[in-house]
Design an enzyme around this catalytic site. Structure first.
Site, mmCIF file in Angstrom:
data_model
loop_
_atom_site.group_PDB
_atom_site.id
_atom_site.type_symbol
_atom_site.label_atom_id
_atom_site.label_comp_id
_atom_site.label_asym_id
_atom_site.label_seq_id
_atom_site.Cartn_x
_atom_site.Cartn_y
_atom_site.Cartn_z
ATOM 1 N N VAL A 1 -0.192 -0.887 3.653
ATOM 2 C CA VAL A 1 -1.179 -0.342 2.720
ATOM 3 C C VAL A 1 -2.366 0.145 3.545
ATOM 4 C CG1 VAL A 1 -0.491 -1.776 0.776
ATOM 5 C CG2 VAL A 1 -2.232 -2.622 2.355
ATOM 6 N N SER A 2 -3.143 1.060 2.991
ATOM 7 C CA SER A 2 -4.209 1.684 3.770
ATOM 8 C C SER A 2 -5.488 0.871 3.835
ATOM 9 C CB SER A 2 -4.517 3.075 3.192
ATOM 10 O OG SER A 2 -3.378 3.907 3.279
#
Length: 207
Positions: free
Chosen positions: A26-27
């Protein structure tokens, strides 16, 4: 399934013969791995390496680099979606080709791709080309729209950097993972910093 959180060195794992290894990314810390982990668990991964890091920054993905270097012949690398693995189509194809040369299997659940089969390799390249074409087409249409607006006098000088509709479009691209911030900024003809500044007030107003 064993879940390896980001920050834990992959080298500390006990290597299994013909391991099925999942990778989840995930960012930002505010995003959840759960959707990816559930999908990877459902296909029987022996363990999953997960991390938080922007797909636009290679240095922000140390666990992925460590994972790729430790995969062995006959292992399988599984990702929920291809954009979890690479920053660009060029990098994605380079990773797939390297894994293929090392006889490491690559599976993408969302695109239903398996590079160990001729059909899977063909579909991988087709999906990659379509994704790149779609991004280029969006960027081209956006630039054409901006040029038409400037030609009609609706956009003059630096009075307005991003129109409300452009901000909405950028938010849609980012929310759907269709583009990174850098790609969206380029498509809109502004710098990444300008895009971030334009998005920040919009986020505050939505709270």
């Amino acid at each position: 399934m064993r879940h390896v959180h980001y920050g834990l060195a992959f080298a500390t794992l006990e290597k299994q013969a013909m391991a099925i290894v999942g990778y989840s990314r995930v960012s930002t810390n505010g995003q959840e791995h759960r959707l990816q982990l559930d999908a990877l668990n459902a296909v029987g991964c022996d363990y999953v390496v997960s991390e938080v890091g922007s797909g636009s920054d290679e240095n922000a993905r140390p666990q992925l680099q460590r994972l790729l270097s430790n995969l062995s012949s006959d292992d399988t690398l599984v990702v929920w979606r291809l954009d979890r693995l690479a920053r660009s189509v060029k990098e994605l194809i380079a990773i797939a080709n390297e894994l293929s040369q090392r006889k490491v299997r690559l599976r993408s659940l969302n695109e239903q791709i398996d590079t160990t089969t001729p059909q899977g390799r063909m579909m991988f390249h087709v999906f990659a080309m379509i994704a790149q074409f779609e991004r280029d087409l969006i960027a081209e249409r956006t630039r054409a729209g901006l040029e038409a607006a400037r030609a009609s006098g609706r956009i003059i000088g630096r009075r307005r950097l991003l129109a409300p509709a452009q901000i909405v479009q950028a938010e849609a691209w980012l929310a759907s993972k269709q583009m990174t911030q850098a790609q969206a900024a380029k498509a809109l003809g502004v710098s990444r910093a300008t895009l971030i500044r334009a998005l920040s007030p919009a986020k505050e107003m939505s709270k």
